[in-house]
Design a protein around this motif. Structure first.
Motif, PDB file in Angstrom:
ATOM      1  N   LEU A  56       0.860  -1.174   0.000  1.00 35.98           N
ATOM      2  CA  LEU A  56       0.000   0.000   0.000  1.00 35.98           C
ATOM      3  C   LEU A  56       0.896   1.224   0.000  1.00 35.98           C
ATOM      4  O   LEU A  56       1.826   1.312   0.801  1.00 35.98           O
ATOM      5  CB  LEU A  56      -0.855  -0.032   1.270  1.00 35.98           C
ATOM      6  CG  LEU A  56      -2.070   0.856   1.349  1.00 35.98           C
ATOM      7  CD1 LEU A  56      -3.109   0.370   0.334  1.00 35.98           C
ATOM      8  CD2 LEU A  56      -2.660   0.775   2.746  1.00 35.98           C
ATOM      9  N   LYS A  57       0.664   2.153  -0.879  1.00 33.90           N
ATOM     10  CA  LYS A  57       1.467   3.372  -0.897  1.00 33.90           C
ATOM     11  C   LYS A  57       0.812   4.369   0.040  1.00 33.90           C
ATOM     12  O   LYS A  57      -0.341   4.738  -0.144  1.00 33.90           O
ATOM     13  CB  LYS A  57       1.572   3.926  -2.308  1.00 33.90           C
ATOM     14  CG  LYS A  57       2.428   3.053  -3.177  1.00 33.90           C
ATOM     15  CD  LYS A  57       2.665   3.623  -4.534  1.00 33.90           C
ATOM     16  CE  LYS A  57       3.613   2.693  -5.274  1.00 33.90           C
ATOM     17  NZ  LYS A  57       3.545   2.803  -6.681  1.00 33.90           N
ATOM     18  N   GLN A  58       1.558   4.752   1.064  1.00 33.52           N
ATOM     19  CA  GLN A  58       1.026   5.612   2.093  1.00 33.52           C
ATOM     20  C   GLN A  58       1.821   6.903   2.159  1.00 33.52           C
ATOM     21  O   GLN A  58       3.048   6.881   2.142  1.00 33.52           O
ATOM     22  CB  GLN A  58       1.125   4.872   3.429  1.00 33.52           C
ATOM     23  CG  GLN A  58       0.219   5.385   4.477  1.00 33.52           C
ATOM     24  CD  GLN A  58       0.259   4.471   5.693  1.00 33.52           C
ATOM     25  OE1 GLN A  58       1.193   3.715   5.896  1.00 33.52           O
ATOM     26  NE2 GLN A  58      -0.771   4.537   6.492  1.00 33.52           N
ATOM     27  N   LYS A  59       1.130   8.011   2.248  1.00 32.75           N
ATOM     28  CA  LYS A  59       1.798   9.303   2.298  1.00 32.75           C
ATOM     29  C   LYS A  59       2.196   9.594   3.745  1.00 32.75           C
ATOM     30  O   LYS A  59       1.376   9.559   4.644  1.00 32.75           O
ATOM     31  CB  LYS A  59       0.862  10.393   1.765  1.00 32.75           C
ATOM     32  CG  LYS A  59       1.574  11.550   1.175  1.00 32.75           C
ATOM     33  CD  LYS A  59       0.610  12.466   0.457  1.00 32.75           C
ATOM     34  CE  LYS A  59       1.396  13.504  -0.324  1.00 32.75           C
ATOM     35  NZ  LYS A  59       0.538  14.339  -1.118  1.00 32.75           N
ATOM     36  N   GLY A  61       4.045  12.539   5.554  1.00 34.05           N
ATOM     37  CA  GLY A  61       4.643  13.861   5.373  1.00 34.05           C
ATOM     38  C   GLY A  61       4.724  14.180   3.894  1.00 34.05           C
ATOM     39  O   GLY A  61       3.721  14.186   3.206  1.00 34.05           O
ATOM     40  N   LYS A  62       5.942  14.408   3.383  1.00 29.10           N
ATOM     41  CA  LYS A  62       6.117  14.711   1.958  1.00 29.10           C
ATOM     42  C   LYS A  62       6.521  13.479   1.156  1.00 29.10           C
ATOM     43  O   LYS A  62       6.527  13.501  -0.059  1.00 29.10           O
ATOM     44  CB  LYS A  62       7.158  15.814   1.784  1.00 29.10           C
ATOM     45  CG  LYS A  62       6.675  17.159   2.284  1.00 29.10           C
ATOM     46  CD  LYS A  62       7.686  18.243   2.023  1.00 29.10           C
ATOM     47  CE  LYS A  62       7.156  19.571   2.532  1.00 29.10           C
ATOM     48  NZ  LYS A  62       8.094  20.648   2.319  1.00 29.10           N
ATOM     49  N   LYS A  63       6.882  12.402   1.869  1.00 27.61           N
ATOM     50  CA  LYS A  63       7.335  11.194   1.187  1.00 27.61           C
ATOM     51  C   LYS A  63       6.204  10.175   1.082  1.00 27.61           C
ATOM     52  O   LYS A  63       5.314  10.124   1.917  1.00 27.61           O
ATOM     53  CB  LYS A  63       8.496  10.552   1.954  1.00 27.61           C
ATOM     54  CG  LYS A  63       9.759  11.394   1.957  1.00 27.61           C
ATOM     55  CD  LYS A  63      10.852  10.688   2.720  1.00 27.61           C
ATOM     56  CE  LYS A  63      12.123  11.513   2.724  1.00 27.61           C
ATOM     57  NZ  LYS A  63      13.157  10.890   3.538  1.00 27.61           N
ATOM     58  N   ILE A  64       6.285   9.363   0.028  1.00 28.82           N
ATOM     59  CA  ILE A  64       5.339   8.262  -0.111  1.00 28.82           C
ATOM     60  C   ILE A  64       6.080   6.998   0.298  1.00 28.82           C
ATOM     61  O   ILE A  64       7.064   6.614  -0.320  1.00 28.82           O
ATOM     62  CB  ILE A  64       4.793   8.164  -1.553  1.00 28.82           C
ATOM     63  CG1 ILE A  64       3.963   9.406  -1.870  1.00 28.82           C
ATOM     64  CG2 ILE A  64       3.965   6.905  -1.720  1.00 28.82           C
ATOM     65  CD1 ILE A  64       3.440   9.462  -3.284  1.00 28.82           C
ATOM     66  N   LYS A  65       5.593   6.392   1.385  1.00 28.65           N
ATOM     67  CA  LYS A  65       6.246   5.194   1.909  1.00 28.65           C
ATOM     68  C   LYS A  65       5.382   3.967   1.625  1.00 28.65           C
ATOM     69  O   LYS A  65       4.186   3.979   1.910  1.00 28.65           O
ATOM     70  CB  LYS A  65       6.440   5.322   3.426  1.00 28.65           C
ATOM     71  CG  LYS A  65       7.522   6.322   3.827  1.00 28.65           C
ATOM     72  CD  LYS A  65       7.551   6.591   5.312  1.00 28.65           C
ATOM     73  CE  LYS A  65       7.769   5.345   6.132  1.00 28.65           C
ATOM     74  NZ  LYS A  65       7.832   5.637   7.582  1.00 28.65           N
ATOM     75  N   PRO A  66       5.978   2.905   1.069  1.00 26.03           N
ATOM     76  CA  PRO A  66       5.208   1.680   0.859  1.00 26.03           C
ATOM     77  C   PRO A  66       4.982   0.970   2.201  1.00 26.03           C
ATOM     78  O   PRO A  66       5.848   0.959   3.072  1.00 26.03           O
ATOM     79  CB  PRO A  66       6.087   0.849  -0.069  1.00 26.03           C
ATOM     80  CG  PRO A  66       7.454   1.407   0.070  1.00 26.03           C
ATOM     81  CD  PRO A  66       7.331   2.808   0.551  1.00 26.03           C
ATOM     82  N   LYS A  67       3.789   0.420   2.361  1.00 31.49           N
ATOM     83  CA  LYS A  67       3.438  -0.300   3.582  1.00 31.49           C
ATOM     84  C   LYS A  67       2.863  -1.646   3.166  1.00 31.49           C
ATOM     85  O   LYS A  67       2.001  -1.718   2.297  1.00 31.49           O
ATOM     86  CB  LYS A  67       2.408   0.510   4.383  1.00 31.49           C
ATOM     87  CG  LYS A  67       1.938  -0.156   5.650  1.00 31.49           C
ATOM     88  CD  LYS A  67       0.831   0.646   6.313  1.00 31.49           C
ATOM     89  CE  LYS A  67       0.283  -0.117   7.494  1.00 31.49           C
ATOM     90  NZ  LYS A  67      -0.914   0.516   8.036  1.00 31.49           N
TER      91      LYS A  67
END
Length: 193
Positions: A56-59, A61-67
């Motif tokens: 899941l691509k999760q935002k 802050g300013k970065k998109i982190k995969p979860k």
């Protein structure tokens, strides 16, 4: 029969190619997450559903982190998959009397027509057509959420005011003709169509 189990199973059987997170399942079935988790465990144990890990691509802050999350879906290789799916799709979601009572509770409904999912018909323009001038929007939204959780799938619905309905009917509106010419059932018909 357990209501949570029936709702969870119906969600998977009505959407056999979709995968859902625990949160999605709880939201769509209107069943508490703890009950969903328990029912999913039982269904997974008998192999009628399976699970996989999805990213899941999760935002953040300013970065998109995969979860990574666990998602669940129907298992088409289950020995009695077709029979279970047929049984679920042919079982009555709600008795017509109960459905009629709920629709009357919305207030001011002059026409209520069911088709599509309610009659086990695919590709209907609208599963539910409601015509009336004082249909309570809040009650309608609660009714639809409850109905979709019972059905295990989304409902295509249409609401119209009486004047618009009569005008469109008089104009031989394609949308209304499609509803009235294909299999449908009138639960309320106070206009006499």
């Amino acid at each position: 029969e357990s209501v949570p189990r029936a709702r969870v199973l119906r969600l998977f059987m009505q959407n056999p190619s979709d995968f859902f997170s625990l949160e999605d399942i709880a939201q769509k079935t209107q069943v508490r997450k703890s009950s969903c988790r328990k029912e999913i465990g039982k269904l997974e144990k008998i192999k009628i559903i399976g699970s996989k890990t999805a990213t899941l691509k999760q935002k953040s802050g300013k970065k998109i982190k995969p979860k990574k999350i666990k998602v669940f879906g129907a298992n088409p290789t289950f020995e009695f998959f077709t029979e279970t799916k047929d049984l679920i799709s042919h079982s009555s979601i709600a008795s017509k009397t109960k459905l009629l009572k709920q629709i009357r509770g919305l207030g001011g409904v002059k026409i209520a027509i069911i088709s599509g999912v309610f009659l086990n018909q695919e590709n209907s323009r609208s599963d539910l057509l409601l015509v009336g001038d004082s249909i309570a929007k809040r009650k309608l939204n609660r009714f639809l959420v409850h109905l979709e959780s019972e059905l295990g799938r989304s409902i295509q619905y249409t609401t119209m005011e009486t004047d618009e309905f009569k005008y469109r009917l008089g104009m031989y509106d394609r949308f209304l003709r499609d509803i009235l010419e294909y299999p449908h059932q009138k639960l309320i018909n106070r206009i006499g169509i």
